[in-house]
Structures are given as structure tokens and as C-alpha cells.
Design a protein around this motif. Structure first.
Motif, PDB file in Angstrom:
ATOM      1  N   TRP A  41       0.829  -1.207   0.000  1.00  0.00           N
ATOM      2  CA  TRP A  41       0.000   0.000   0.000  1.00  0.00           C
ATOM      3  C   TRP A  41       0.863   1.256   0.000  1.00  0.00           C
ATOM      4  CZ3 TRP A  41      -5.026   1.133  -0.687  1.00  0.00           C
ATOM      5  CH2 TRP A  41      -5.473   2.402  -0.298  1.00  0.00           C
ATOM      6  N   ASN A  42       1.962   1.224   0.758  1.00  0.00           N
ATOM      7  CA  ASN A  42       2.844   2.390   0.846  1.00  0.00           C
ATOM      8  C   ASN A  42       3.711   2.572  -0.394  1.00  0.00           C
ATOM      9  OD1 ASN A  42       2.732   3.746   3.692  1.00  0.00           O
ATOM     10  ND2 ASN A  42       2.632   1.565   4.104  1.00  0.00           N
ATOM     11  N   TRP A  49      -0.877  -3.509  -4.430  1.00  0.00           N
ATOM     12  CA  TRP A  49      -1.752  -3.873  -3.315  1.00  0.00           C
ATOM     13  C   TRP A  49      -3.056  -4.479  -3.827  1.00  0.00           C
ATOM     14  CZ3 TRP A  49      -6.657  -2.423  -1.826  1.00  0.00           C
ATOM     15  CH2 TRP A  49      -7.048  -2.736  -0.516  1.00  0.00           C
ATOM     16  N   SER A  50      -3.619  -3.859  -4.851  1.00  0.00           N
ATOM     17  CA  SER A  50      -4.876  -4.373  -5.407  1.00  0.00           C
ATOM     18  C   SER A  50      -4.673  -5.733  -6.079  1.00  0.00           C
ATOM     19  CB  SER A  50      -5.465  -3.373  -6.404  1.00  0.00           C
ATOM     20  OG  SER A  50      -4.595  -3.187  -7.507  1.00  0.00           O
ATOM     21  N   LYS A  89      -0.024   1.179  -4.858  1.00  0.00           N
ATOM     22  CA  LYS A  89      -1.380   0.718  -4.538  1.00  0.00           C
ATOM     23  C   LYS A  89      -1.921  -0.253  -5.581  1.00  0.00           C
ATOM     24  CE  LYS A  89      -2.560   4.699  -1.719  1.00  0.00           C
ATOM     25  NZ  LYS A  89      -1.152   5.112  -1.590  1.00  0.00           N
TER      26      LYS A  89
END
Length: 649
Positions: free
Chosen positions: A431-432, A438-439, A435
Motif C-alpha cells: 500500500w505504501n 496492493w490491489s 497501490k
């Protein structure tokens, strides 16, 4: 026609004669890595740590072998065979010095689908009375291991075929978020499959799309059938395993020999079950009869191969991906290299050959590999020593495991998957950094949960490719002409002493998993070339990076001043986690080579990602708004260094 045939035969014969002994020797060493490291093995320094590691590994191999065989829906004794034969094959052909091959939870779960589909469960009691099969087991159990061996055989053939097609180079498509999500999802499936043993419930085998949710629906519908004794023993086993393993990890720096809690728990519960007669008094399910000795080789049933193609591909891909990630991790940690294609061959043969000895599909496991790290293993000798001890178990100790409760084996499986399940913590990291990664992680995990590990892996790869295809055309690459004009201004300042040993590398494309590895390799080659060259015509290197390639000339080597590498990141429009990892690796490589790495024109998101992803320990600034500010910093730093030296004089 005859003359042409003779000419062809003579040409072939000349080629055969042209093959020298040295060529054969090089080929053998390349394909049999054991010939490379055994002759130089340091018996004095490495034998003791390898023996200690091998002993600890054997204990874990035995416990996981029994547990993962049950997970694969076959008799536990076949897990012992699967902890013996594949380990020897990989030690001969594998390149990972700290990789512990053997039974594996994810491949066992995949092969269980084929076993349950082709040989449906008529009884989960392993103490069947019909002992007409090989090794003194029932015909039903032999049919089941026949299907599992067929999956192993065909999966190994697929891996060997991928080796022959040189598909190891395609592993760059398997990004870290995809592998992490797939293995985490598969570990969740494994835990779910063991719930029935933890609760002592009798339930049918449930698989297929959304089978994960159907299992829990069945459990809640039949919650009254939970066996209280099995539940309490499972909870007690999990608590003891977790606490002792945490203590082992906490004090592993002080002690090399960790407490073998898995083995102690098996012994304690088996003895308690025997004296309390828990099998009959409380109805606890136990392992049952375990035959002695090794089986005679037998060809897997070829007639079922067409029916296990799906599971074979799953075993081949999932097992290889998980194993390669561990091999590359160990190679990076201990500073050696691993050939992706050779790993295909090693794991392929580790599945094909053991399938003739009633072995379930094999792969490297994270827990066992971590054990080799923590106990100080040096080479695959540790794994070979574990094979000797496993052989002792097969011939002498195996029958004593009759009274081992199945709920204890299930507890060992669940706790052993802690490392994979803890990969949920990677979500914060992705996430950092990016993103979109992350998805991809979340969606791949969901697909794995809803369908299967191989489906989740395929989705993750396809999703990653589609996203890159859509992101690359939208990337605004830098105007090379303008960059060259800016860099040319500094390149022609021949009177500027501070520009000696300075390189300027312009990154003109996005840095993602598709080109990150090539960029890293090209940049390191350029640095090595510069460090070995004694004379060059230019003071500054203009290195233009496009499509993962790096082109340029080397600088003059001046040993009196520290070298500087400036990365112009103005063309780095977007990046992913792999790209940031490569930049951090380049930073550490430069630091080890005593090269100052400066980054110019960095976007705020890149700076944040690099600062979050690693410790950029440096007395001087690393990030600059422009190339000119970076060069001004070089001026100031070197002038200050010269002033300090003069002051000391």
C-alpha cells in the motif's frame, strides 16, 4: 541421394568427434551441481553445522511428511517416503544450497483434489484390515497413492519439459505480490482442510469453486458433532507449538540447537493416547499401522494421467514458483547464484523419479528452509544427513507412531503455516509503495480462496501483464535531446576537477518488474567495466536507459577520488515494488563498491517509497532536485574534503 545421406552422416560424425572431454565435463558440472560443490566441501568447518542442521531438519521432515501425506488424502507412511527420495534427487541436481525439498502443503492440497475425485473416500480409518496391497496396506490406500504418484509423475514431466523449453527466463512474470498472495491464499485453504481433524468431525471431502465457503457452512450446520476431546487436544497442541516456537526464534541467536517441539509433542501425545486408550475410550482418530522399510519401485498408473492433467499443471507451477522464490532468497542471502532453468530440471526430476516409489508431489517448504538458515546449515549435506535419519525412522521407529492422534498432526500443519499466513503483513508494504500492487495482491488472494492456487496464480500473472500493458503506453518518456543538452554542458567542462569519476545515467522508462532486473544487470556491468578500465576518453558517462538496456562509455578511472553515480530519474514516470527493490539493491551495491549514488529529478512518491522500503544510511544527501544541484553538492563535498586534508597537514 546416397551421397547426400553419407555427407550428412559424416557431418554428424565430425560434430561428435569435435566434442571434447572438457565440454562434457563442463556440461556435467552445469547440470549436476553436486559435482561442483562436493570436491571443495570443507569437512572441518562445515560438517558439524550441517550435521546439527540435518538432525533438526529430519525431525521436521518426519512430522511434516506424516502431516502433509494426510493432507494429500493418502496414508501417512507415504509422507515419509516423500521426505526421503525427493531430497536426494534435489541435492544432486538443485542449486539452492539452503533449500529443503520434500513434502509441501500446497502441492499436497492440489493432489488431494485428484485423489478424492478419482478414489472417493469410503473410510478415513487408516487401520484397514485388508492388507493385500504393497507395503502391507489395503487396496484402497494403494489406489489413492497411485493417483497421487501419477500427479507427481506428470507434474515432474511438465517441469522437465519447461526446462527443455528454457522457460525459466519467463519467471519474471511471477512478481512478488502475486507469489505472496497465492501462497497466502493456498495456506488459508490448507488450514481450512484441517479444521475437520482439529474439531474431530466426520465430514465429506468438499472441493471445487467456492468450496472454501461450503466447508465452513457444513461445519456450522453440524457444529454439534464436534468432538470435545479432539478440540481440547488440538487447542493444547497449538498453544504449546506456538509458545515454544516463539521462544526458539527469540533465543536462536544464542543457541544453535532449537527445542524439537514437534517431535516431543508427537511422542508425548502418542504415549498418552496409548496408555489412556483414547482411540477406543474417546473415539480419537489415530494414524494407525505404518509399514516398515522402503517399497519396491513401481510405475505410476499411466491410465489416470489424462484425468489428472489439471492437478499436474497446478503442482508443476505452484511447486516451482514457491521453491524458486526460496532458492532465490537463499542465493541472495548467502551470495551465490541460482539458474532458473536448472531449478526446473531439479524439481522436475524430484517429482518424476520418486513417483516410482509411491511419493506424493514435492517442493521446497518455507519452514524447513528457514530452519536451515537458523541452525547454520552450509550446504545440501545437511539435507542428505536428514535422509539418513529419516531412513532410520522408516525402518525402526515408524511402527511406534500407530497411536499418534490425527488432531495433533493437523495442529502441526496449521502452526507450520504461520510463515505463509504472516504474509498478510505485506499488505501495508504494498500500500505504501504501489497501490496497484496492493490491489493485485488482494484480488489474487480472493481468486485463490474462491477457486484454487493454480487459478489464483494464473489470474495474478494475467492481471499483472494487463496492468503493465495499459500503464506502459501512457508513460510520458523524457525528451532525450533535452537531457543530452543538459548533460553535454557538464560533459564539456574539462577543467572541472570535481567531475572526474562522475557518471550520469538517465532512466528514460518506467522501472517495473518487466525491465528492473535487466536494468540492474546492465548498470552493474557498466560499474564493473569502469572499475577495471585504466584509461578512458571522457570524464562523464552519458548512459541512456531504454527498454531495460543501458548503453554508454566508461569514465577515466581515478583512484584518488571516490566515484559518484548520478541517476537522472526525470524519465521514471512510474514504478512498482520490484522497481523500488532494484533501486535499493543498486544503492547497496554501490555502497559496497565505495561509490556514492545520487538520485536527481526524483518524484516525491519515489522518494517516499525508497525511504520506506530500506534504510538509506548516508552522511550526505541522496536525493536532489536536479543534476546541477547534485554536481554542486559534489563540488562542495570534495572541496571540503580537500580543505580538511590541508588543515590536517
Amino acid at each position: 541421394m546416397m551421397a547426400g545421406a553419407k555427407r550428412k552422416r559424416s557431418a554428424v560424425w565430425r560434430k561428435i568427434q569435435a566434442v571434447r572431454f572438457e565440454d562434457i565435463k563442463v556440461w556435467c558440472i552445469r547440470r549436476l551441481p553436486i559435482l561442483k560443490w562436493v570436491p571443495v566441501y570443507n569437512w572441518k568447518e562445515n560438517l558439524i553445522p550441517d550435521t546439527v542442521s540435518g538432525t533438526m531438519l529430519a525431525i521436521q521432515q518426519v512430522t511434516q511428511g506424516l502431516a502433509f501425506a494426510v493432507l494429500s488424502s493418502v496414508h501417512p507412511v507415504f509422507g515419509l517416503y516423500g521426505s526421503f527420495f525427493p531430497v536426494i534427487i534435489y541435492a544432486i541436481f538443485g542449486m539452492g544450497r539452503h533449500v529443503a525439498t520434500g513434502t509441501f502443503a500446497l502441492t499436497s492440497l492440489i493432489s488431494a483434489n485428484a485423489v478424492e475425485r478419482l478414489v472417493p473416500s469410503v473410510s478415513t480409518n487408516f487401520t484397514a484390515n485388508n492388507n493385500s496391497g504393497v507395503s502391507g496396506l489395503s487396496e484402497f490406500e494403494m489406489q489413492r497413492i497411485g493417483v497421487a504418484a501419477a500427479v507427481s509423475f506428470l507434474g515432474g514431466i511438465i517441469q522437465v519439459a519447461m526446462f527443455m523449453l528454457q522457460l525459466g527466463s519467463a519467471t519474471f512474470l511471477l512478481t512478488e505480490p502475486v507469489i505472496s498472495a497465492m501462497t497466502t491464499g493456498a495456506a488459508t485453504h490448507v488450514v481450512t482442510s484441517q479444521v475437520k481433524y482439529l474439531l474431530g468431525m466426520k465430514m465429506p471431502y468438499i472441493s471445487g469453486p467456492l468450496g472454501f465457503f461450503h466447508i465452513y457452512a457444513y461445519i456450522f450446520e453440524n457444529i454439534r458433532s464436534v468432538q470435545l476431546e479432539a478440540l481440547l487436544l488440538s487447542l493444547l497442541s497449538i498453544v504449546v507449538l506456538v509458545l515454544v516456537k516463539e521462544l526458539n526464534e527469540k533465543f536462536q541467536r544464542n543457541i544453535k540447537v532449537v527445542l524439537p517441539i514437534d517431535l516431543l509433542l508427537i511422542i508425548a501425545t502418542s504415549v498418552a493416547c496409548y496408555y489412556a486408550d483414547m482411540e477406543y475410550v474417546y473415539g480419537l482418530e489415530v494414524v494407525g499401522h505404518i509399514p516398515e522399510g522402503l517399497p519396491s519401485p513401481k510405475t505410476p498408473p499411466m491410465n489416470v494421467l489424462p484425468e489428472v492433467v489439471t492437478e499436474a499443471f497446478g503442482v508443476a507451477l505452484v511447486g516451482y514458483v514457491a521453491s524458486l522464490a526460496l532458492a532465490q532468497g537463499s542465493a541472495k542471502k548467502f551470495k551465490y547464484t541460482v539458474d532458473d532453468n536448472q531449478e526446473f530440471l531439479a524439481h522436475g526430476l524430484s517429482n518424476v523419479i520418486p513417483s516410482f516409489f509411491f511419493c506424493i508431489p514435492s517442493a521446497a517448504a518455507m519452514g524447513r528452509t528457514a530452519l536451515l538458515y537458523s541452525t547454520g546449515a552450509k550446504t545440501q549435506v545437511a539435507c542428505l544427513i536428514s535422509c539418513v535419519l529419516i531412513l532410520v525412522v522408516i525402518y525402526a521407529i515408524g511402527p511406534m507412531l500407530y497411536w499418534l492422534p490425527m488432531c495433533v498432526l493437523a495442529s502441526i500443519i496449521v502452526v507450520g503455516l504461520k510463515g505463509m499466513l504472516m504474509q498478510f503483513r505485506d499488505l501495508k508494504k504494498y500500500w505504501n509503495v504501489d497501490k496497484i500492487d496492493w490491489s493485485i495482491w488482494v484480488s489474487t488472494y480472493v481468486f485463490t480462496i474462491c477457486f484454487a492456487a493454480n487459478v489464483g496464480l494464473l489470474y495474478g500473472v494475467v492481471c499483472t501483464i494487463v496492468i503493465v500493458i495499459f500503464r506502459f503506453p501512457r508513460a510520458k518518456t523524457l525528451n532525450l535531446k533535452n537531457v543530452k543538452e543538459v548533460e553535454y554542458k557538464y560533459k564539456t567542462e574539462d577543467n572541472c576537477e570535481s567531475l572526474k569519476q562522475v557518471k550520469i545515467v538517465s532512466v528514460n522508462n518506467p522501472l517495473v518488474f518487466l525491465n528492473a532486473r535487466k536494468f540492474h544487470a546492465d548498470l552493474i556491468k557498466t560499474i564493473q567495466k569502469d572499475s577495471t578500465s585504466s584509461q578512458c576518453e571522457q570524464n562523464t558517462l552519458l548512459c541512456s536507459f531504454s527498454n531495460g538496456s543501458c548503453h554508454g562509455e566508461s569514465l577515466h578511472s581515478f583512484h584518488s577520488e571516490r566515484r559518484v553515480l548520478i541517476l537522472d530519474c526525470s524519465g521514471l514516470n512510474f514504478f512498482d515494488y520490484t522497481g523500488v527493490s532494484v533501486l535499493l539493491q543498486i544503492y547497496m551495491d554501490c555502497k559496497n563498491r565505495h561509490i556514492d549514488l545520487l538520485l536527481a529529478h526524483c518524484k516525491a512518491s519515489l522518494i517516499k517509497a525508497m525511504q520506506y522500503g530500506g534504510n538509506l544510511e548516508s552522511e550526505n544527501p541522496v536525493f536532489f532536485d536536479s543534476i546541477s544541484s547534485a554536481i554542486d553538492a559534489i563540488h562542495i563535498h570534495r572541496n571540503y574534503s580537500k580543505f580538511s586534508e590541508q588543515s590536517e597537514v
